[in-house]
Structures are given as C-alpha cells and as structure tokens.
Design a protein around this motif. Structure first.
Motif, PDB file in Angstrom:
ATOM      1  N   ALA A   1      24.300 106.098 101.855  1.00  0.00           N
ATOM      2  CA  ALA A   1      23.700 107.233 101.147  1.00  0.00           C
ATOM      3  C   ALA A   1      22.480 106.775 100.366  1.00  0.00           C
ATOM      4  O   ALA A   1      22.209 105.574 100.227  1.00  0.00           O
ATOM      5  N   VAL A   2      21.741 107.763  99.861  1.00  0.00           N
ATOM      6  CA  VAL A   2      20.564 107.496  99.033  1.00  0.00           C
ATOM      7  C   VAL A   2      20.676 108.328  97.757  1.00  0.00           C
ATOM      8  O   VAL A   2      21.043 109.513  97.809  1.00  0.00           O
ATOM      9  N   ILE A   3      20.387 107.708  96.616  1.00  0.00           N
ATOM     10  CA  ILE A   3      20.349 108.425  95.334  1.00  0.00           C
ATOM     11  C   ILE A   3      18.895 108.636  94.942  1.00  0.00           C
ATOM     12  O   ILE A   3      18.080 107.713  95.011  1.00  0.00           O
ATOM     13  N   ARG A   4      18.581 109.867  94.513  1.00  0.00           N
ATOM     14  CA  ARG A   4      17.243 110.194  94.016  1.00  0.00           C
ATOM     15  C   ARG A   4      17.375 110.954  92.696  1.00  0.00           C
ATOM     16  O   ARG A   4      18.276 111.778  92.547  1.00  0.00           O
TER      17      ARG A   4
ATOM     18  N   ALA B   1       9.123 108.286  93.736  1.00  0.00           N
ATOM     19  CA  ALA B   1       9.324 106.902  94.184  1.00  0.00           C
ATOM     20  C   ALA B   1      10.690 106.361  93.801  1.00  0.00           C
ATOM     21  O   ALA B   1      11.112 105.323  94.321  1.00  0.00           O
ATOM     22  N   TRP B   2      11.393 107.056  92.893  1.00  0.00           N
ATOM     23  CA  TRP B   2      12.715 106.583  92.474  1.00  0.00           C
ATOM     24  C   TRP B   2      13.718 106.987  93.550  1.00  0.00           C
ATOM     25  O   TRP B   2      14.169 108.129  93.623  1.00  0.00           O
ATOM     26  N   ARG B   3      14.056 106.034  94.379  1.00  0.00           N
ATOM     27  CA  ARG B   3      14.914 106.271  95.531  1.00  0.00           C
ATOM     28  C   ARG B   3      15.645 104.978  95.866  1.00  0.00           C
ATOM     29  O   ARG B   3      15.011 103.961  96.111  1.00  0.00           O
TER      30      ARG B   3
ATOM     31  N   ILE C   1      20.470 115.035  89.934  1.00  0.00           N
ATOM     32  CA  ILE C   1      20.715 113.778  90.628  1.00  0.00           C
ATOM     33  C   ILE C   1      21.029 114.162  92.074  1.00  0.00           C
ATOM     34  O   ILE C   1      21.979 114.905  92.330  1.00  0.00           O
ATOM     35  N   LEU C   2      20.216 113.694  93.004  1.00  0.00           N
ATOM     36  CA  LEU C   2      20.377 114.054  94.406  1.00  0.00           C
ATOM     37  C   LEU C   2      21.003 112.897  95.173  1.00  0.00           C
ATOM     38  O   LEU C   2      20.591 111.743  95.004  1.00  0.00           O
ATOM     39  N   VAL C   3      21.973 113.215  96.010  1.00  0.00           N
ATOM     40  CA  VAL C   3      22.602 112.213  96.863  1.00  0.00           C
ATOM     41  C   VAL C   3      22.455 112.669  98.309  1.00  0.00           C
ATOM     42  O   VAL C   3      23.002 113.702  98.708  1.00  0.00           O
ATOM     43  N   ASP C   4      21.684 111.904  99.075  1.00  0.00           N
ATOM     44  CA  ASP C   4      21.465 112.215 100.485  1.00  0.00           C
ATOM     45  C   ASP C   4      22.458 111.461 101.350  1.00  0.00           C
ATOM     46  O   ASP C   4      22.648 110.248 101.172  1.00  0.00           O
ATOM     47  N   THR C   5      23.079 112.167 102.289  1.00  0.00           N
ATOM     48  CA  THR C   5      23.888 111.533 103.322  1.00  0.00           C
ATOM     49  C   THR C   5      23.235 111.858 104.672  1.00  0.00           C
ATOM     50  O   THR C   5      22.139 112.407 104.715  1.00  0.00           O
TER      51      THR C   5
END
Length: 236
Positions: free
Chosen positions: A95-98, A105-107, A163-167
């Motif tokens: 996963a990715v947190i943004r 750029a915070w990724r 707070i975004l969490v990409d899957t």
C-alpha cells in the motif's frame, strides 16, 4: 638548584602528557559521535530512499497483476467495487500512504510488518490489525527522525486532515480525529477499538504511531483517524 628544577619538570611533563592524551581522546570521541550522527542523519536517509524506490517498483508490478486479475473476474473491470487485497507477506510492499497537508510529494510505500528491518524501508503495517478499508483498526508505524523520518511531521495533523491509503484498486480516505502521547507499553491504542481492548469494532479506523519526542523513544505519539470513504483508485 638544577636538581630541584629537574624534579619540578618531571611531574610537569607528566601532567602535560596526560592533558594531551585526554584532549586527543576527546577529539577522537567527538569525531566518532559526529560520524555516528552523520550516519543516522544522512546514511539511513539514503538507505530509506533506495528502499522506497525498490518498494515502488515492487508495488507497480504487484498492482498491475492484482488489477489485471480483478478485471478478469469482475464484469466492468477493477473500478466496479474497491476490493481489499489478500494479507501480504511480512516485509513486502502492499500500500501507499499519502497526506495532502504535507504536499503531493509526501508519499510512502508501506510494508507488512514493524520489525527493525521493515521500518528501515518505510512505514510498516502492524500484522494482525485490520487491512486498509476494513472495519477495525488499521495501524501503521514509522520512524520520526532516522531512515527518512516518514512520520516526522505527523504531530502537525489536526482534526479533519485527510490520510489517504492506496491499495491495488482502491483509495481509502481517512479523516484525523485526534492524537495523544502514551507510554511504549500502552498497546491499547492498536486494539480494534483504540483504547478499548476487547470491544467489538463497528467502524473502520486508522492509527499512526511513532516515537516521541523527536530523537527519543521515551513515549509514543499516536494519531487517530476514521474512514470517511473508499473509492476506486484513480490509476487503477
């Protein structure tokens, strides 16, 4: 009179030698400390940057595979309904947190696990806690200073921040509800309902944990958030 001077000179010479040796030891110790601090500041940051690059390559391959499978088994393709991927292997990216407050750029790519080796790569997901988007408590931990300090600024978050969490197929949008400082022994913050061990969860929550204060592990800074919505990941 000369013997008397000689007697005075011997201890004087010995004292100068001792002082010189102490000065050399202090200089050497200072250099060692400076090198150690430089390693913690720049050496670990460089390691984390290279690790993040590798994790992003790993994620690209993993997500392409997962979205391809998702499109094949569900009519309408992967944008139909956000799905949570199977629980990943320890140490693997998933996963990715943004955090929009900190800029585009915070990724950070995240891994499954919170061992020393895991957190050296980036934020780690506590094994056994909920997966992103699921009912329960999704918990991520990260360094605040060394190894890139991914959670260096989480203390700046305020209620309402995203707070975004990409899957692979979904983006889970959480909103911050508050934060607190606890002792490292307070594990109740990672319970399915934070602060209420044994309680049955009814909401999807997110918890971020990091050391507090900076450059110390005396306490833990905890940021709490709740799921606002889940939507298909834009690039899926």
């Amino acid at each position: 009179m000369f013997p008397f001077r000689a007697k005075l000179g011997i201890p004087s010479l010995g004292m100068r030698t001792v002082v010189r040796l102490l000065a050399e030891l202090l200089i050497t110790a200072g250099l060692v400390i400076a090198l150690f601090v430089a390693h913690l500041t720049w050496g670990t940051d460089d390691y984390a940057r290279r690790a993040q690059a590798g994790l992003n390559d790993e994620l690209d391959a993993l997500w392409r595979k997962q979205t391809t499978v998702s499109a094949a088994v569900r009519p309408g393709g992967p944008r139909m309904v956000p799905q949570t991927a199977a629980r990943p292997e320890r140490g693997r990216a998933f996963a990715v947190i943004r955090i929009p407050r900190f800029g585009s750029a915070w990724r950070y790519a995240t891994v499954e696990g919170v061992s020393t080796a895991d957190l050296a790569k980036g934020p780690g997901h506590y094994p056994g806690t909920a997966m992103p988007g699921q009912v329960g408590n999704t918990v991520f931990s990260g360094h605040r200073t060394t190894y890139g300090g991914p959670f260096n600024r989480v203390g700046e978050l305020v209620a309402g921040d995203q707070i975004l969490v990409d899957t692979a197929t979904a983006t889970h949008v959480y909103r911050v509800t508050g934060h607190k400082v606890v002792l490292p022994t307070d594990v109740s913050v990672v319970a399915p309902v934070p602060g209420k061990p044994g309680a049955r969860p009814e909401k999807a929550r997110l918890t971020l944990t990091t050391c507090h204060p900076k450059f110390s592990a005396a306490y833990r800074l905890i940021v709490f958030a709740e799921l606002a919505r889940s939507e298909p990941r834009a690039s899926a």
